[in-house]
Motif scaffolding. Sequence first.
Motif, PDB file in Angstrom:
ATOM      1  N   UNK A 198       0.512  -0.937   0.008  1.00 16.25           N
ATOM      2  CA  UNK A 198      -0.320   0.187   0.246  1.00 16.25           C
ATOM      3  C   UNK A 198       0.751   0.972   0.093  1.00 16.25           C
ATOM      4  N   UNK A 199       1.694   1.299   1.176  1.00 10.86           N
ATOM      5  CA  UNK A 199       2.609   2.928   1.088  1.00 10.86           C
ATOM      6  C   UNK A 199       3.224   2.923  -0.669  1.00 10.86           C
ATOM      7  N   UNK A 200       3.326   1.318  -0.649  1.00 10.91           N
ATOM      8  CA  UNK A 200       4.592   2.167  -1.943  1.00 10.91           C
ATOM      9  C   UNK A 200       4.124   2.214  -2.929  1.00 10.91           C
ATOM     10  N   UNK A 201       1.891   2.306  -3.625  1.00 11.34           N
ATOM     11  CA  UNK A 201       1.682   2.047  -4.096  1.00 11.34           C
ATOM     12  C   UNK A 201       1.103   3.228  -4.057  1.00 11.34           C
ATOM     13  N   UNK A 202       1.532   3.892  -2.977  1.00 12.89           N
ATOM     14  CA  UNK A 202       0.880   5.599  -2.651  1.00 12.89           C
ATOM     15  C   UNK A 202       2.876   6.404  -3.104  1.00 12.89           C
ATOM     16  N   UNK A 203       3.800   5.900  -3.074  1.00 15.05           N
ATOM     17  CA  UNK A 203       4.856   6.146  -3.327  1.00 15.05           C
ATOM     18  C   UNK A 203       5.147   6.395  -5.186  1.00 15.05           C
ATOM     19  N   UNK A 204       4.987   5.338  -5.662  1.00 19.18           N
ATOM     20  CA  UNK A 204       4.686   5.324  -7.206  1.00 19.18           C
ATOM     21  C   UNK A 204       3.635   6.423  -7.287  1.00 19.18           C
ATOM     22  N   UNK A 205       2.595   6.490  -7.245  1.00 17.86           N
ATOM     23  CA  UNK A 205       1.514   7.171  -7.444  1.00 17.86           C
ATOM     24  C   UNK A 205       2.421   9.256  -7.777  1.00 17.86           C
ATOM     25  N   UNK A 206       3.443   9.385  -5.969  1.00 16.96           N
ATOM     26  CA  UNK A 206       3.750  10.326  -5.836  1.00 16.96           C
ATOM     27  C   UNK A 206       5.102  10.584  -7.107  1.00 16.96           C
ATOM     28  N   UNK A 207       5.718   9.385  -7.651  1.00 21.31           N
ATOM     29  CA  UNK A 207       6.670   9.433  -8.275  1.00 21.31           C
ATOM     30  C   UNK A 207       6.053  10.205  -9.499  1.00 21.31           C
ATOM     31  N   UNK A 208       5.169   9.672 -10.376  1.00 22.31           N
ATOM     32  CA  UNK A 208       4.193  10.087 -11.667  1.00 22.31           C
ATOM     33  C   UNK A 208       3.614  11.552 -11.717  1.00 22.31           C
ATOM     34  N   UNK A 209       3.247  11.529 -10.656  1.00 27.16           N
ATOM     35  CA  UNK A 209       3.136  13.316 -10.553  1.00 27.16           C
ATOM     36  C   UNK A 209       4.310  14.260 -10.510  1.00 27.16           C
ATOM     37  N   UNK A 210       5.540  13.464  -9.395  1.00 26.61           N
ATOM     38  CA  UNK A 210       6.854  14.329  -9.537  1.00 26.61           C
ATOM     39  C   UNK A 210       7.272  14.236 -11.272  1.00 26.61           C
ATOM     40  N   UNK A 211       6.842  13.279 -11.844  1.00 26.50           N
ATOM     41  CA  UNK A 211       7.431  13.187 -13.363  1.00 26.50           C
ATOM     42  C   UNK A 211       6.467  14.516 -14.397  1.00 26.50           C
ATOM     43  N   UNK A 212       5.437  14.095 -14.357  1.00 24.41           N
ATOM     44  CA  UNK A 212       3.998  14.898 -14.751  1.00 24.41           C
ATOM     45  C   UNK A 212       5.070  16.543 -14.404  1.00 24.41           C
ATOM     46  N   UNK A 213       4.800  16.922 -13.155  1.00 23.35           N
ATOM     47  CA  UNK A 213       5.249  18.147 -12.861  1.00 23.35           C
ATOM     48  C   UNK A 213       6.679  18.747 -13.047  1.00 23.35           C
ATOM     49  N   UNK A 214       7.751  17.526 -13.261  1.00 22.95           N
ATOM     50  CA  UNK A 214       9.164  18.017 -14.094  1.00 22.95           C
ATOM     51  C   UNK A 214       9.108  18.349 -15.215  1.00 22.95           C
ATOM     52  N   UNK A 215       8.046  17.311 -16.367  1.00 21.93           N
ATOM     53  CA  UNK A 215       7.878  18.077 -17.269  1.00 21.93           C
ATOM     54  C   UNK A 215       7.172  19.231 -17.829  1.00 21.93           C
ATOM     55  N   UNK A 216       6.946  19.859 -16.915  1.00 22.04           N
ATOM     56  CA  UNK A 216       5.872  21.264 -17.391  1.00 22.04           C
ATOM     57  C   UNK A 216       6.607  22.404 -16.168  1.00 22.04           C
TER      58      UNK A 216
END
Length: 358
Positions: A45-63
């Motif tokens: 569960x915690x690592x799925x949360x962290x995986x979602x965070x990494x995707x959000x961070x990747x998109x924020x870095x792209x923007x």
Amino acid sequence: MGNSLAGNKFQELIFWLTRPLSVIIILANLFIILGIVFNRKLHGAINWFFLSLLFADLLAGAALPTVPQLAFENELGYHYCFFIYVAPNFLFLSFLGNLLVVHYAKYVCIIHPLHYHNSWVYRWAAFYILLAWTAPLIFACLPLIWNQWQPHLNCSFSLVFPMPYLYLETYGILIPSILAMAFMCIQVLCIARKQLKNIARLLHSVNRGQAPSALEQQLELRNAKGIAGVSLIFLVCWVPYIACLNISLLAIDYYYVNPHTLTIVTCLGNGSAAAVPIFLSLSNHQYIQFWRDMVCGGCCKGQKYWQKQAMPNAKMPHGNLCILEPNGIQGYPPNEDFKPSPAADESLELAIKFNTQI
């Protein structure tokens, strides 16, 4: 001619500030995402949360490269104008929302370790991840409701985002969220410190008149590293971001700020905030274990085998998703003279649990 030359230099400054930083953030997140996906031990569960965070961070870095250019007026249509302003705002809000969910999940895990599996954050993990994306999307789209679009006006930041909306976002959502994460980190550190004092008291009662054991020194060192890491992340990442938010509001509402200065502050502020998940990931060896195994190959496996043979069997809790490092404490030298009681063993496990979460 002079304005054109100044404009070219300004565009060049934006390019050299944002593009390398954006590429680093994207590649670092991809590196960690693949390390989590291909490591079956991290599918919790915690690592799925962290995986979602990494995707959000990747998109924020792209923007990130588009953010400094939003300070200029452009002749754009209604739909495209709102898209280029609302989309980056949504990505950064979703990044902050996912980061808040990750901190909250770890906080609940450590505050109530025995009841974590019955908590909502564990049983409804998909709902919390969905909430971390939909709530920022709804809030980011609010300017579409109260906008005062006029066809003869150029597309600008002030036209899309009214000042009440910016104040609500900054002082009602962003800064309180950062302070809430800081509060949860401080609470975790306090609990870890309390558990270390308990285990130190038990060790002193067993080894009276002897020097502090190697295990106690290692736990103290890990606790000091946790405190230093949290302090460093707040000072290096969040303080520039909070300063960036306040300077941007002052530049819009009250004072004139040099565009070059505003661009540099915006890039440093947003880039430092986007680097938080990367620092948190690199501090956990499990997230990069897949790549370490790929690079080391049989050499590292042979080394781990001899380390396991040299270390005594330790009683560790099983099936607890709060522990991000399943192997417990690695590399601690055994203390042959130390024979803990059951209470000492339980406190040791809790101390390990809290310290591996920092």
